[in-house]
Design an enzyme around this catalytic site. Structure first.
Site, PDB file in Angstrom:
ATOM      1  CG  ASP A  79      -0.188   0.152   2.526  1.00  0.00           C
ATOM      2  OD1 ASP A  79       0.770  -0.628   2.764  1.00  0.00           O
ATOM      3  OD2 ASP A  79      -0.525   1.057   3.312  1.00  0.00           O
ATOM      4  CG  ASP A  82       3.334  -0.927   5.075  1.00  0.00           C
ATOM      5  OD1 ASP A  82       2.978  -0.994   3.889  1.00  0.00           O
ATOM      6  OD2 ASP A  82       2.532  -0.728   6.002  1.00  0.00           O
ATOM      7  CE1 TYR A 230      -4.685   2.788   4.452  1.00  0.00           C
ATOM      8  CE2 TYR A 230      -3.495   0.769   4.934  1.00  0.00           C
ATOM      9  CZ  TYR A 230      -3.532   2.032   4.391  1.00  0.00           C
ATOM     10  OH  TYR A 230      -2.414   2.549   3.790  1.00  0.00           O
ATOM     11  CD  GLU A 483       3.968   5.190   4.747  1.00  0.00           C
ATOM     12  OE1 GLU A 483       3.479   5.721   5.771  1.00  0.00           O
ATOM     13  OE2 GLU A 483       4.111   3.953   4.624  1.00  0.00           O
TER      14      GLU A 483
END
Ligand SMILES: *[C@@H]1O[C@H](CO)[C@@H](O)[C@H](O)[C@H]1NC(C)=O
Ligand SMILES: *[C@@H]1O[C@H](CO)[C@@H](O)[C@H](O)[C@H]1NC(C)=O
Length: 504
Positions: A79, A82, A230, A483
């Site tokens: 995603d 990571d 999430y 990120e």
């Protein structure tokens, strides 16, 4: 770097903040940015990489996902920075890539095949994740184990635990979003590969039925394995309507249209009513669109769908979509997002750039719809033309590409100055080609803490972005800013294709 900003800034310091984002009309190479925005997805690939892989510092990874339980779950996307495969945001990113192609594919020219590859990389995986009737795999990888390490995906030795929802332990948000992704992608592939398209659509219907029949949130079914990562904050009802809207678009079958109609009012009235300057907002249909909240997307998508349908006069979609637009425009009396001095749209929470890209996508889609139907949006006394919506979106895109007070492009590899220390394991560690020996869980710590630039360019990655004062630290540790995520890039692909076709 934008010379105009500098001069204006020196002359009238107070005005500078207001003028910067607007006056600096540096022109951008949207074609180059589009190419890169799609290339990024190759860097996020999990599984066996094809010989056509262009981002060659990445290699095969996670080739045994699902094998311990006898299911092939190899493939899909990581995603963000990571190495977990979170199917809820992955599915939303796929829906947005597919919507980007459906709406703006004509402006993609030589990048279109790569955009199709990016979609197919996800849909091939979703076909695997939904291959067992009564189950939907929603995640692969123990997120606690993964986040505790700083490892390349190619080296991963943390548990690749597969997580599924089922009849007893449902997950309607993630299942319905996968159904939406499959249905939207089925439309993309229809003119190219009819057999594949039919397969995707059949599966979309099956997964939607499952999501609807066994209702519940994966929050409750899988608890701490999925949330706090999430969480489904906005409930699963929006994904069910969204899934049905995509299935209606793909099949034109009344059953899905009736589902949308029957549930849209329930959806909007069940949630909290919010008031902004005396205007009531039902549900989540305001100033928000992303992997969790689909309300605004439903209203914009369906507004366009019903243009060609008779007898839709009393449906709420267009008025909801208009109200939504009024929550974004800075001059609107009901604006409910913030803008930085340099002009970047802001909402509370992390990874702010996702809002700039998803909302820009809806702005350009809705602008096209307004134009086709000869309409404008009224926000109190403010009248917004389609061109106004496009201008707002263009300001966001140009900001992302470097027209901002910091003079920084927030897309890796685009422009002269871009983030060097993104929060991304693979990008920050040496490539397998350079350093074939395994780097274990804590072996990556020195690279994580290093002040040096990342070793591999994740070209096209758009990061979480600057703070509300337009400044950016470029620290790997600051994941809120540094990120990248698939759901920042996916809608941007469509927006860049739109501006690319306008400028060429
Ligand atoms: C897209 O970007 C890649 C990598 O930077 C480059 O090799 C390729 O030539 C570009 N393609 C187009 C069509 O611009
Ligand atoms: C999921 O969990 C989050 C965080 O605890 C919570 O805010 C949200 O209401 C939950 N969603 C559902 C549908 O239960």
């Amino acid at each position: 770097m934008c010379a105009v900003q500098r001069i204006v800034g020196l002359v009238v310091a107070v005005m500078a903040a207001m003028v910067m984002g607007v006056a600096c009309s540096q022109s951008h190479d949207y074609g180059d940015a589009l190419n890169k925005s799609i290339l990024f997805f190759e860097g996020q690939r999990s599984g066996k990489l094809p010989s056509s892989q262009r981002m060659t510092w990445r290699k095969d990874s996670a080739l045994r996902d699902g094998y311990e339980i006898g299911v092939d779950l190899v493939g899909g996307y990581y995603d963000a920075g990571d190495n977990v495969k979170f199917n809820f945001p992955m599915a939303f990113s796929t829906t947005m890539l597919a919507w980007s192609v459906l709406e703006f594919g004509k402006g993609m020219s030589s990048d279109l095949p790569h955009a199709l590859d990016a979609i197919r990389w996800a849909t091939d995986y979703f076909l695997k994740a939904t291959s067992i009737p009564g189950f939907v795999f929603v995640q692969v990888g123990d997120p606690y184990g993964d986040h505790n390490c700083w490892e390349r995906p190619e080296d991963m030795d943390t548990p690749r635990t597969p997580f599924a929802v089922s009849k007893q332990f449902p997950g309607s948000e993630v299942s319905a979003e996968i159904a939406a992704a499959l249905a939207a992608s089925a439309m993309v592939f229809r003119p190219i590969d009819l057999k594949y398209s039919a397969r995707l659509l059949k599966r979309a219907r099956m997964v939607f039925d499952f999501a609807d029949k066994y209702q519940g949130s994966y929050n409750d079914s899988l608890g701490p394995w999925v949330c706090p990562f999430y969480c489904d904050f906005s409930g699963y009802e929006d994904e069910l309507v969204w899934g049905a809207a995509w299935l209606f678009k793909a099949t034109k079958q009344p059953i899905y249209w009736n589902y949308v109609l029957q549930n849209i009012n329930k959806l909007e009235s069940s949630a909290t009513v919010k008031y902004i300057n005396g205007v009531s907002y039902l549900g989540g249909s305001f100033a928000e669109f992303g992997w969790d909240s689909k309300h605004a997307g439903i209203n914009v998508l369906v507004s366009k769908l019903i243009m060609s349908m008779a007898g839709t006069g009393s449906t709420p979609f267009i008025s909801n979509a208009d109200k939504f637009i009024c929550t974004l425009l800075p001059e609107s009396p009901t604006v409910s997002v913030s803008y930085s001095p340099g002009g970047l749209l802001f909402k509370p929470g992390g990874s702010n750039m996702q809002h700039a890209t998803t909302l820009s996508f809806l702005l350009v889609v809705y602008a096209r719809y307004l134009k086709l139907s000869n309409r404008v949006v009224h926000c109190g006394n403010v009248v917004a033309s389609p061109a106004r919506l496009v201008k707002l979106a263009k300001g966001q895109v140009d900001y992302i590409l470097g027209s901002n007070p910091f003079g920084m492009s927030y897309m890796v590899g685009y422009g002269k100055k871009f983030p060097q220390r993104i929060h991304h394991r693979g990008s920050s560690l040496p490539s397998v080609g350079q350093h074939p020996k395994q780097i274990d869980c804590k072996g990556g710590t020195d690279y994580y803490n290093s002040k040096n630039p990342n070793l591999n360019l994740l070209i096209g990655a758009v990061v979480g972005g600057p703070d509300i004062e337009d400044s950016y630290a470029d620290f790997r540790e600051d994941f809120v800013q540094s990120e990248p995520t698939t759901y920042i890039n996916a809608p941007l692909v469509g927006v860049l294709a739109y501006f690319n076709s306008r400028s060429s």
